[in-house]
Scaffold this active site. Sequence first.
Site, PDB file in Angstrom:
ATOM      1  NE  ARG A   1      -1.365   6.659   1.383  1.00  0.00           N
ATOM      2  CZ  ARG A   1      -1.520   5.741   2.323  1.00  0.00           C
ATOM      3  NH1 ARG A   1      -1.293   6.057   3.589  1.00  0.00           N
ATOM      4  NH2 ARG A   1      -1.900   4.528   2.001  1.00  0.00           N
TER       5      ARG A   1
ATOM      6  CG  HIS B   1      -0.382   2.256  -9.257  1.00  0.00           C
ATOM      7  ND1 HIS B   1      -0.562   1.876  -7.948  1.00  0.00           N
ATOM      8  CD2 HIS B   1      -1.459   3.030  -9.570  1.00  0.00           C
ATOM      9  CE1 HIS B   1      -1.698   2.390  -7.485  1.00  0.00           C
ATOM     10  NE2 HIS B   1      -2.254   3.099  -8.453  1.00  0.00           N
TER      11      HIS B   1
ATOM     12  CG  LEU C   1       8.934 -17.143  -4.071  1.00  0.00           C
ATOM     13  CD1 LEU C   1       8.904 -17.130  -2.551  1.00  0.00           C
ATOM     14  CD2 LEU C   1       9.347 -15.763  -4.587  1.00  0.00           C
TER      15      LEU C   1
ATOM     16  NE  ARG D   1      -7.618   2.291  -5.484  1.00  0.00           N
ATOM     17  CZ  ARG D   1      -6.427   2.297  -4.923  1.00  0.00           C
ATOM     18  NH1 ARG D   1      -5.367   2.636  -5.646  1.00  0.00           N
ATOM     19  NH2 ARG D   1      -6.276   1.963  -3.662  1.00  0.00           N
TER      20      ARG D   1
ATOM     21  CG  ASN E   1       1.927   1.561  -5.165  1.00  0.00           C
ATOM     22  OD1 ASN E   1       2.809   1.331  -4.338  1.00  0.00           O
ATOM     23  ND2 ASN E   1       1.434   0.632  -5.965  1.00  0.00           N
TER      24      ASN E   1
ATOM     25  CG  LEU F   1      -6.714  -7.508   8.304  1.00  0.00           C
ATOM     26  CD1 LEU F   1      -7.408  -8.776   8.807  1.00  0.00           C
ATOM     27  CD2 LEU F   1      -5.244  -7.815   8.007  1.00  0.00           C
ATOM     28  CB  SER F   2      -7.935  -3.332   2.825  1.00  0.00           C
ATOM     29  OG  SER F   2      -7.577  -2.153   3.508  1.00  0.00           O
TER      30      SER F   2
ATOM     31  CG  ASP G   1      -2.109   0.920   1.093  1.00  0.00           C
ATOM     32  OD1 ASP G   1      -2.356   1.419  -0.021  1.00  0.00           O
ATOM     33  OD2 ASP G   1      -2.791   1.163   2.106  1.00  0.00           O
TER      34      ASP G   1
ATOM     35  CD  GLU H   1     -13.583  -4.589  -1.419  1.00  0.00           C
ATOM     36  OE1 GLU H   1     -14.506  -5.409  -1.524  1.00  0.00           O
ATOM     37  OE2 GLU H   1     -12.419  -4.934  -1.161  1.00  0.00           O
TER      38      GLU H   1
END
Length: 255
Positions: A39, A52, A146, A86, A37, A210-211, A35, A82
């Site tokens: 700002r 972004h 990974l 935007r 980006n 947690l959004s 979170d 959600e």
Amino acid sequence: MFNKFRKGHKPLSTEYTKEEVLQHPIPEHVAIIMDGNGRWAKKRSLPRIAGHYEGMQVVRKITRFANELGIKVLTLYAFSTENWKRPKQEVDYLMKLPEQFLTTFLPELIEENVNVRVIGNRDQLPEHTRRAVEKAMEETKHNTGLILNFALNYGSRRELTYAMQEIAKQVAKGQLAPEEITEDVIASYLMTKDLKDPDLLIRTSGEIRLSNFMLWQLAYTEFWFTDVLWPDFTEQHLLQAVAEFQQRGRRFGGV
Ligand code: IPE
Ligand code: IPE
Ligand code: MG
């Protein structure tokens, strides 16, 4: 602040080395709410999408480092159910990022034995976005290193709602008795069914929420919050988060 005074613990400001961190057990599954980006861009008088773009470079850097640390699963919250709210221009850009990321980095990811996966509803993604992620999943599906798991158009409540609908269908057909709905059965209907629950959750940008991220899976996860904005997140921040994780006493309800 708080940790500084806990016995035997290094103060929060301490820098950790990779070697130091590797002497203790590494969290197997790390999840990150990337979170801040917007700002980050705003502080520089840049459009949000510049944040972004920068965030995407950090994804590459942190994926590589997570792999070096021996983290087995890295789940990255990239777009929530959600985030469609935007402005269209921003959403359009965010939908181009997976393609950009994968076009630029897929050869490296393959080289590094990374297995790309996606959780979230892919059907609602634009065709070009879906094609890019499916190509990456296909081309890396046999990789054993990974697991890089993108949460893309992911929302935990939607995931749980869907799971409940599917379970209800089984019950309605008489294939499952209500008493047979166990925690394991529920987990097997989630998009994370093949993954263990996250050991460590990181959220950047100073928001302490947690959004709608992994509500079921985070039941016993250790949380680590930082004010650092995602485009400013470095290997050192990941080391700090892991080192602090290593100092926590996980009891899972025991003593
Ligand atoms: C995180 O950064 C990226 C996404 C949610 C897609 P934001 O875009 O939420 O940045 P802030 O929180 O507005 O700074
Ligand atoms: C959460 O960030 C979603 C992602 C990081 C993809 P948001 O920026 O969307 O969350 P809120 O709106 O601050 O809760
Ligand atoms: Mg945000």
